[in-house]
Enzyme design. Sequence first.
Site, PDB file in Angstrom:
ATOM      1  N   ASP A   1       0.839  -1.197   0.000  1.00  0.00           N
ATOM      2  CA  ASP A   1       0.000   0.000   0.000  1.00  0.00           C
ATOM      3  C   ASP A   1       0.879   1.255   0.000  1.00  0.00           C
ATOM      4  O   ASP A   1       0.604   2.224  -0.705  1.00  0.00           O
ATOM      5  CB  ASP A   1      -0.918  -0.013   1.236  1.00  0.00           C
ATOM      6  CG  ASP A   1      -1.633  -1.347   1.366  1.00  0.00           C
ATOM      7  OD1 ASP A   1      -2.415  -1.686   0.482  1.00  0.00           O
ATOM      8  OD2 ASP A   1      -1.361  -2.077   2.344  1.00  0.00           O
TER       9      ASP A   1
ATOM     10  N   HIS B   1      -4.475  -3.550   6.206  1.00  0.00           N
ATOM     11  CA  HIS B   1      -4.297  -3.792   4.762  1.00  0.00           C
ATOM     12  C   HIS B   1      -5.652  -4.234   4.203  1.00  0.00           C
ATOM     13  O   HIS B   1      -5.904  -5.412   3.988  1.00  0.00           O
ATOM     14  CB  HIS B   1      -3.232  -4.858   4.520  1.00  0.00           C
ATOM     15  CG  HIS B   1      -3.143  -5.264   3.067  1.00  0.00           C
ATOM     16  ND1 HIS B   1      -2.758  -4.399   2.074  1.00  0.00           N
ATOM     17  CD2 HIS B   1      -3.422  -6.432   2.445  1.00  0.00           C
ATOM     18  CE1 HIS B   1      -2.799  -5.016   0.911  1.00  0.00           C
ATOM     19  NE2 HIS B   1      -3.204  -6.255   1.099  1.00  0.00           N
TER      20      HIS B   1
END
Length: 327
Positions: free
Chosen positions: A159, A187
């Site tokens: 990410d 996440h």
Amino acid sequence: MKAPVRVAVTGAAGQIGYALLFRIAAGDMLGPDQPVILHLLEITPALPALQGVVMELNDCAFPTLAGVVATDDLNVAFKDVDYALLVGARPRGPGMERKDLLEANGAIFGPQGKALNDHASRDVKVLVVGNPANTNALIAQQNAPDLDPGCFTAMVRLDHNRALSQLAEKTGAHTTDIKKMTIWGNHSSTQYPDLHHATVNGKAAMSLVDQTWYEADFIPTVQQRGAAIIKARGASSAASAASAAIDHMRTWAQGTAEGDWASMGIPSDGSYDIAPGVIYGYPVTVKDGKYTIVQGLAINAFSRARMDATEKELREERAGVEHLFAK
Ligand code: NAD
Ligand code: LMR
């Protein structure tokens, strides 16, 4: 050359495994002077495919590959390992959220935590990649009472790298011009990619982009990138996930650069009023193999609401898997 270290990778015959093992063996993770002995874990039906991967690893004749152990036995896979990358799990398909995998994948991480507890090096560095990564890391940690809870981390580096790439494209800069990117939380699609502390060539990132792009474009693009890749490829991200796993472990082993930080999913100590214990994405600096949460960042109301939303999801995930924790 240094003395070899042992690196376990689970799900080694899967698609991330195929993108990951050759880079670890080539020295991308721990450096060109650090030989590695790979410990590869797979489920029994995948052992023939794993043998093929081992043949290919050997055929590369990597100077830094000092040995390969391929097994379906957890106790062999984690024996004396210094690093463990827990990748093996079922990936999500189109239309699923990562937490839909909790039941299927949660059961994998309890026994793996126990085997790490019983066999791994006492300062093993564990990275959970298999989804839902943060809560799977918590399950493994909660089955390893003899290890320092801080040994268990989850991957939000993909990410982080996606956020670097989006901001670089928007500002016409290179990803290496960007410092202090932050991914807070899970996440998952509730994660909060935060630009308030980031700089691009020394300038505040938020002074280079407008709030509408930040809210309506940047944040959802980073949050939904995994799903977009699944839609485009028909399979979840693999090479980029492997690359982020290499980055996470290299940072943990070799440290962060002066004036920069990285994002890691780590056990919350209550910093930034996040529930202690959940595995939460934080900005960290790393020195001598130890990570430290960056303290004292100003958090405005916009950020606070998003940090709390992703924390709430992690608390809910934790409540749903407590039956998998060792008593
Ligand atoms: P894959 O299906 O290609 O490979 C998974 C492998 O794991 C298979 O070979 C399978 O046999 C093996 N496996 C299953 N159960 C196992 C067990 N108990 N022990 C050992 N091996 C086992 O999947 P993939 O694309 O490599 O993805 C693996 C996981 O990583 C998925 O959960 C996926 O969602 C996740 N992922 C996470 C991120 C992240 O940023 N955290 C990014 C991409 C993918
Ligand atoms: C990703 O972010 O690419 C992975 O977690 C795979 C997924 O399910 O999105």
